[in-house]
Scaffold this active site. Structure first.
Site, PDB file in Angstrom:
ATOM      1  CE  LYS A 142      -3.307   3.058   0.889  1.00  0.00           C
ATOM      2  NZ  LYS A 142      -4.288   3.080   1.949  1.00  0.00           N
ATOM      3  CG  ASP A 298     -11.061   4.009   2.930  1.00  0.00           C
ATOM      4  OD1 ASP A 298     -10.284   3.545   3.771  1.00  0.00           O
ATOM      5  OD2 ASP A 298     -10.940   5.154   2.449  1.00  0.00           O
TER       6      ASP A 298
HETATM    7  O1  DOR Z   1     -10.772   9.096   5.129  1.00  0.00           O
HETATM    8  C1  DOR Z   1      -9.874   8.281   5.249  1.00  0.00           C
HETATM    9  N1  DOR Z   1      -9.549   7.807   6.456  1.00  0.00           N
HETATM   10  N2  DOR Z   1      -9.215   7.872   4.177  1.00  0.00           N
HETATM   11  C2  DOR Z   1      -8.117   7.094   4.266  1.00  0.00           C
HETATM   12  O2  DOR Z   1      -7.547   6.744   3.267  1.00  0.00           O
HETATM   13  C3  DOR Z   1      -7.592   6.729   5.597  1.00  0.00           C
HETATM   14  C4  DOR Z   1      -8.672   6.696   6.561  1.00  0.00           C
HETATM   15  C5  DOR Z   1      -8.224   6.519   7.981  1.00  0.00           C
HETATM   16  O3  DOR Z   1      -7.369   5.675   8.225  1.00  0.00           O
HETATM   17  O4  DOR Z   1      -8.789   7.188   8.842  1.00  0.00           O
END
Ligand code: DOR
Length: 441
Positions: A142, A298
């Site tokens: 990643k 996500d």
């Molecule tokens: O909004 C997000 N939060 N996008 C990401 O890519 C990481 C994630 C996080 O880990 O809080």
């Protein structure tokens, strides 16, 4: 232990068929209407559909280091309830998973407390290409090409070239252009409203970074998966890639847009940011057209207290593993896609993108990661019912039709009758990277 699931409408690689499925220990050993009834448990699934377990290839479960938001147990409970039987977790934990030893520490924590199956990406830094080269027991690498939660960031061209040239594992990336985001931040004096998040992390930021990453992948002939595509315009980058590129979209980029800031405020503050209603429609079309192959969440939980801080202190991210399958089943019931497409996007394609062995299909020899879904069941998402430690959902109050009702992980029931079997433990996903990914299989 033999379990016979009878009379379900099964979503098989050949289409939807009413048939029986026999499970022995952790494997599917029979898919046939005439399997007899010799089993320790016979489940009459009349009226239900049986699908392969969902593989969510992008979650943030915060363990170790940020476990007040989520941990590998609570995140996995939410998975089991949501029909997610395998998750692949991102490296921006604390400390970040940027060495083989740190990756294996996460594998050990998951072995001790995850109810569902698991895997962990190795995180790229500007200097750890030797680690990335030798990394194993991982779906891939990643890269945060744009910064997000945590401090993982690789945006210098030379470092990116070194990673794409020097590693062989498939790569995925968070694509938002750092320079564009910084310039927008300065222009807007840092921003003071949640809605400004989408002007800071704007269309251009997403497009420029995705283009840059795809250019790198093409020049280095390197497999590359674009995480969370958020704009319609990025779709043009997903054509003519010679079988190297796959892409995914998240439910929040399909179902939320900038009009939702007024109602949901920071609850829909995400990276990449949510965009416009037109982007929602274009991304949905991109899925239907096959330019995007995967739907993943996500899942990025923060506490409501953290989210309540004023912008830009409010952190980006929202929890979703508990409801992602239901959100997509509801689309099937609305006539907007087929159940076979949902299974392709959420089960089969992620297994193929990441070369996961024996998962993603209902087929003899595959792992018995299975979900019974009731396409007629209607239920309303409520914060009070959420199993994620963060305790909320941006879809609180939303009623959906089509829900997982029973989840099997490696042949055993992990969720049934509204309850998760908290004692169950999943297994580490296995990868055969020689398979060559989505386009090769
Ligand atoms: O909004 C997000 N939060 N996008 C990401 O890519 C990481 C994630 C996080 O880990 O809080």
């Amino acid at each position: 232990m033999r379990t016979l699931i009878r009379n379900a409408q099964c979503v098989l690689p050949t289409g939807i068929h009413k048939t029986d499925v026999l499970v022995e220990d952790s494997k599917i050993v029979g898919v046939d209407a005439a399997l007899g009834t010799r089993a320790d448990e016979v489940i009459d699934a009349t009226g239900l559909h049986l699908i392969p377990g969902v593989i969510d290839d992008q979650v943030h479960f915060r363990d170790p280091g940020l476990t007040h938001k989520e941990d590998l147990h609570t995140g996995s409970l939410a998975c089991a309830k949501g029909g997610v039987t395998t998750f692949l977790e991102m490296p921006n934990t604390k400390p970040p998973a940027i060495t083989q030893a740190l990756l294996e520490e996460k594998l050990a924590i998951a072995a001790s407390k995850s109810v569902v199956n698991y895997g962990f990406y190795i995180g790229a830094t500007p200097k750890n290409v030797d680690v990335l080269k030798a990394a194993h027991r991982t779906p891939g690498i990643k890269i945060f090409i744009g910064s997000s939660t945590g401090d993982l960031l690789v945006d210098e061209q030379e470092a990116l070239e070194t990673i794409f040239a020097g590693s062989t594992l498939p790569v995925c990336a968070h694509c938002e252009d750092e320079t564009t985001v910084k310039a927008n931040t300065t222009r807007l004096n840092g921003g003071s409203t949640y809605a400004e998040h989408s002007q800071i992390r704007d269309h251009a930021a997403a497009y420029i970074a995705t283009k840059r990453a795809i250019d790198l992948a093409k020049r280095h002939n390197h497999r590359f998966h674009v995480l969370h595509v958020s704009t319609g315009r990025e779709l043009e980058l997903l054509r003519d890639h010679g079988g190297l590129i796959t892409a995914e979209v998240c439910p929040h980029h399909l179902f939320f847009n900038i009009d939702d800031y007024a109602r949901l405020k920071s609850l829909v503050q995400m990276n990449p940011s949510i965009k416009t209603a037109e982007d929602n429609a274009q991304l949905w079309q991109g899925l239907l057209d096959g330019l995007i192959q995967v739907v993943a969440t996500d899942h990025a939980p923060h506490t409501l207290e953290e989210k309540a801080q004023p912008y830009p202190k409010s952190p980006s991210g929202l929890p979703a593993v508990e409801n992602s399958l239901a959100l997509m089943l509801n689309q099937v019931n609305l006539g907007l896609c087929s159940l076979e497409q949902v299974v392709s996007w959420m089960c089969d394609a992620p297994a193929r993108v990441w070369d996961i062995v024996d998962k993603g299909r209902i087929e003899v020899g595959y792992d018995a990661d299975l979900v019974l879904v009731d396409m007629q069941r209607e239920a309303t998402i409520r914060n009070a019912d959420q199993l994620t430690k963060s305790g909320w959902s941006p879809w609180d109050g939303v009623t959906l039709r089509g829900w997982p009702v029973r989840t099997f992980v490696m042949g055993r029931t992990a969720f049934a009758d509204g309850r998760v079997n908290r004692e169950h433990r999943g297994e580490e996903a296995r990868y055969d990277h020689a398979r060559g990914g989505f386009w090769a299989t």
